[in-house]
Write a protein that holds these residues in place. Structure first.
Motif, PDB file in Angstrom:
ATOM      1  N   LYS A 130      55.347  50.861 -10.193  1.00 30.07           N
ATOM      2  CA  LYS A 130      54.035  51.329  -9.732  1.00 30.07           C
ATOM      3  C   LYS A 130      54.181  52.153  -8.458  1.00 30.07           C
ATOM      4  O   LYS A 130      53.523  53.184  -8.305  1.00 30.07           O
ATOM      5  CB  LYS A 130      53.103  50.144  -9.483  1.00 30.07           C
ATOM      6  N   ALA A 131      55.034  51.714  -7.552  1.00 30.41           N
ATOM      7  CA  ALA A 131      55.259  52.473  -6.320  1.00 30.41           C
ATOM      8  C   ALA A 131      55.870  53.828  -6.618  1.00 30.41           C
ATOM      9  O   ALA A 131      55.521  54.835  -5.989  1.00 30.41           O
ATOM     10  CB  ALA A 131      56.152  51.682  -5.374  1.00 30.41           C
ATOM     11  N   LYS A 132      56.755  53.891  -7.588  1.00 28.44           N
ATOM     12  CA  LYS A 132      57.372  55.163  -7.974  1.00 28.44           C
ATOM     13  C   LYS A 132      56.331  56.125  -8.526  1.00 28.44           C
ATOM     14  O   LYS A 132      56.381  57.317  -8.306  1.00 28.44           O
ATOM     15  CB  LYS A 132      58.463  54.928  -9.013  1.00 28.44           C
ATOM     16  N   GLN A 133      55.354  55.589  -9.256  1.00 22.91           N
ATOM     17  CA  GLN A 133      54.301  56.407  -9.849  1.00 22.91           C
ATOM     18  C   GLN A 133      53.176  56.709  -8.859  1.00 22.91           C
ATOM     19  O   GLN A 133      52.246  57.431  -9.186  1.00 22.91           O
ATOM     20  CB  GLN A 133      53.722  55.705 -11.080  1.00 22.91           C
ATOM     21  N   GLY A 134      53.243  56.123  -7.660  1.00 25.15           N
ATOM     22  CA  GLY A 134      52.230  56.372  -6.652  1.00 25.15           C
ATOM     23  C   GLY A 134      50.992  55.505  -6.787  1.00 25.15           C
ATOM     24  O   GLY A 134      49.954  55.805  -6.206  1.00 25.15           O
ATOM     25  N   ILE A 135      51.087  54.443  -7.545  1.00 27.25           N
ATOM     26  CA  ILE A 135      49.955  53.543  -7.737  1.00 27.25           C
ATOM     27  C   ILE A 135      49.964  52.507  -6.622  1.00 27.25           C
ATOM     28  O   ILE A 135      50.965  51.834  -6.399  1.00 27.25           O
ATOM     29  CB  ILE A 135      50.021  52.849  -9.115  1.00 27.25           C
ATOM     30  N   VAL A 136      48.846  52.382  -5.942  1.00 30.00           N
ATOM     31  CA  VAL A 136      48.701  51.434  -4.855  1.00 30.00           C
ATOM     32  C   VAL A 136      47.547  50.505  -5.196  1.00 30.00           C
ATOM     33  O   VAL A 136      46.466  50.959  -5.547  1.00 30.00           O
ATOM     34  CB  VAL A 136      48.421  52.149  -3.516  1.00 30.00           C
ATOM     35  N   GLU A 137      47.804  49.221  -5.107  1.00 36.13           N
ATOM     36  CA  GLU A 137      46.744  48.253  -5.377  1.00 36.13           C
ATOM     37  C   GLU A 137      46.014  47.947  -4.078  1.00 36.13           C
ATOM     38  O   GLU A 137      46.633  47.754  -3.042  1.00 36.13           O
ATOM     39  CB  GLU A 137      47.325  46.970  -5.964  1.00 36.13           C
ATOM     40  N   ALA A 138      44.694  47.894  -4.162  1.00 34.13           N
ATOM     41  CA  ALA A 138      43.868  47.560  -3.002  1.00 34.13           C
ATOM     42  C   ALA A 138      42.863  46.500  -3.417  1.00 34.13           C
ATOM     43  O   ALA A 138      42.368  46.510  -4.540  1.00 34.13           O
ATOM     44  CB  ALA A 138      43.149  48.801  -2.495  1.00 34.13           C
ATOM     45  N   ARG A 139      42.583  45.595  -2.505  1.00 29.78           N
ATOM     46  CA  ARG A 139      41.635  44.529  -2.790  1.00 29.78           C
ATOM     47  C   ARG A 139      40.606  44.496  -1.667  1.00 29.78           C
ATOM     48  O   ARG A 139      40.961  44.441  -0.495  1.00 29.78           O
ATOM     49  CB  ARG A 139      42.353  43.198  -2.879  1.00 29.78           C
ATOM     50  N   VAL A 140      39.346  44.527  -2.047  1.00 31.25           N
ATOM     51  CA  VAL A 140      38.251  44.427  -1.085  1.00 31.25           C
ATOM     52  C   VAL A 140      37.659  43.034  -1.244  1.00 31.25           C
ATOM     53  O   VAL A 140      37.244  42.650  -2.333  1.00 31.25           O
ATOM     54  CB  VAL A 140      37.177  45.507  -1.339  1.00 31.25           C
ATOM     55  N   VAL A 141      37.638  42.278  -0.149  1.00 33.49           N
ATOM     56  CA  VAL A 141      37.091  40.923  -0.160  1.00 33.49           C
ATOM     57  C   VAL A 141      35.830  40.926   0.684  1.00 33.49           C
ATOM     58  O   VAL A 141      35.831  41.411   1.813  1.00 33.49           O
ATOM     59  CB  VAL A 141      38.122  39.904   0.397  1.00 33.49           C
ATOM     60  N   SER A 142      34.773  40.375   0.123  1.00 37.71           N
ATOM     61  CA  SER A 142      33.495  40.351   0.812  1.00 37.71           C
ATOM     62  C   SER A 142      32.910  38.949   0.757  1.00 37.71           C
ATOM     63  O   SER A 142      33.076  38.233  -0.232  1.00 37.71           O
ATOM     64  CB  SER A 142      32.543  41.347   0.144  1.00 37.71           C
ATOM     65  N   ALA A 143      32.211  38.565   1.801  1.00 40.63           N
ATOM     66  CA  ALA A 143      31.575  37.252   1.832  1.00 40.63           C
ATOM     67  C   ALA A 143      30.347  37.211   0.923  1.00 40.63           C
ATOM     68  O   ALA A 143      29.958  36.154   0.442  1.00 40.63           O
ATOM     69  CB  ALA A 143      31.170  36.895   3.259  1.00 40.63           C
ATOM     70  N   GLN A 144      29.744  38.357   0.682  1.00 40.62           N
ATOM     71  CA  GLN A 144      28.578  38.444  -0.183  1.00 40.62           C
ATOM     72  C   GLN A 144      28.884  39.401  -1.321  1.00 40.62           C
ATOM     73  O   GLN A 144      29.734  40.274  -1.202  1.00 40.62           O
ATOM     74  CB  GLN A 144      27.370  38.953   0.597  1.00 40.62           C
ATOM     75  N   ALA A 145      28.135  39.224  -2.395  1.00 40.26           N
ATOM     76  CA  ALA A 145      28.304  40.137  -3.532  1.00 40.26           C
ATOM     77  C   ALA A 145      27.918  41.550  -3.102  1.00 40.26           C
ATOM     78  O   ALA A 145      26.939  41.749  -2.389  1.00 40.26           O
ATOM     79  CB  ALA A 145      27.433  39.679  -4.697  1.00 40.26           C
ATOM     80  N   LEU A 146      28.724  42.516  -3.510  1.00 34.00           N
ATOM     81  CA  LEU A 146      28.470  43.905  -3.151  1.00 34.00           C
ATOM     82  C   LEU A 146      27.452  44.515  -4.111  1.00 34.00           C
ATOM     83  O   LEU A 146      27.469  44.227  -5.310  1.00 34.00           O
ATOM     84  CB  LEU A 146      29.767  44.711  -3.196  1.00 34.00           C
ATOM     85  N   THR A 147      26.628  45.371  -3.589  1.00 34.16           N
ATOM     86  CA  THR A 147      25.680  46.076  -4.447  1.00 34.16           C
ATOM     87  C   THR A 147      26.434  47.155  -5.210  1.00 34.16           C
ATOM     88  O   THR A 147      27.555  47.536  -4.842  1.00 34.16           O
ATOM     89  CB  THR A 147      24.564  46.721  -3.609  1.00 34.16           C
ATOM     90  N   LYS A 148      25.812  47.665  -6.234  1.00 33.23           N
ATOM     91  CA  LYS A 148      26.455  48.728  -7.021  1.00 33.23           C
ATOM     92  C   LYS A 148      26.678  49.965  -6.155  1.00 33.23           C
ATOM     93  O   LYS A 148      27.693  50.632  -6.284  1.00 33.23           O
ATOM     94  CB  LYS A 148      25.612  49.068  -8.240  1.00 33.23           C
ATOM     95  N   LYS A 149      25.751  50.244  -5.261  1.00 32.00           N
ATOM     96  CA  LYS A 149      25.887  51.406  -4.382  1.00 32.00           C
ATOM     97  C   LYS A 149      27.093  51.241  -3.449  1.00 32.00           C
ATOM     98  O   LYS A 149      27.879  52.170  -3.262  1.00 32.00           O
ATOM     99  CB  LYS A 149      24.606  51.575  -3.570  1.00 32.00           C
TER     100      LYS A 149
END
Length: 175
Positions: A130-149
């Motif tokens: 994945k690193a060779k292909q330039g794919i980076v995993e990111a995780r967003v953690v929130s205390a509340q559910a995120l709105t669609k916006k």
């Protein structure tokens, strides 16, 4: 006299193989550490030199799915009572249709008694790919559910336009 002889002879004692090894070295896309990374890094370098990186990745993903779909194989690989020699023979039969690089790698794992770690090693190898292909995993953690916006805003800011089709969004364990 003796110290003078050593100082003159010192340049001749240098390793002559270091420059040859440096010319043939393969640059890893990301530095990973640990036991599984040691094996994954070695496989990545070997497959890159052999030009079989894609085929090895395909072989390993197939082998990983075989392990996960066959509980008997999973327990066999983790069984410490079965000798390394028997495991090496059985792995050579299982990997008969795989590339030479993959067969040799699985044979080394069997001989070193590391077949129980094969899924971790495959996951680490996948990180390298994945690193060779330039794919980076990111995780967003929130205390509340995120709105669609808000979710849409994060997605727009996190990825460049050409890579947006590769995005996966998971909310509360659901896609």
């Amino acid at each position: 006299m003796f110290s003078r002889t050593l100082s003159v002879a010192r340049p001749l004692c240098r390793r002559s193989f270091a420059s040859a090894a440096a010319a043939d070295s393969v640059e890893l896309p990301v530095q990973l550490f640990g036991l599984s990374a040691t094996y994954a890094n070695a496989l990545f370098r070997t497959a890159t030199r052999a030009g079989t990186l894609g085929a090895v990745e395909k072989d390993l993903q197939g082998f990983k799915s075989l392990i996960s779909s066959t509980p008997a194989l999973h327990s066999y690989l983790n069984n410490p009572i079965i000798s390394r020699k028997d495991k090496a023979e059985d792995i050579s039969k299982i990997s008969a249709r795989m590339t030479e690089t993959t067969r040799g790698f699985l044979g080394v794992l069997a001989e070193n008694g590391r077949l129980g770690e094969v899924t971790k090693i495959i996951d680490t190898f996948d990180q390298l790919m994945k690193a060779k292909q330039g794919i980076v995993e990111a995780r967003v953690v929130s205390a509340q559910a995120l709105t669609k916006k808000t979710t849409k805003g994060y997605r727009r800011r996190c990825c460049f336009k050409p890579f947006r089709e590769r995005q996966e969004t998971t909310v509360d364990g659901r896609s």
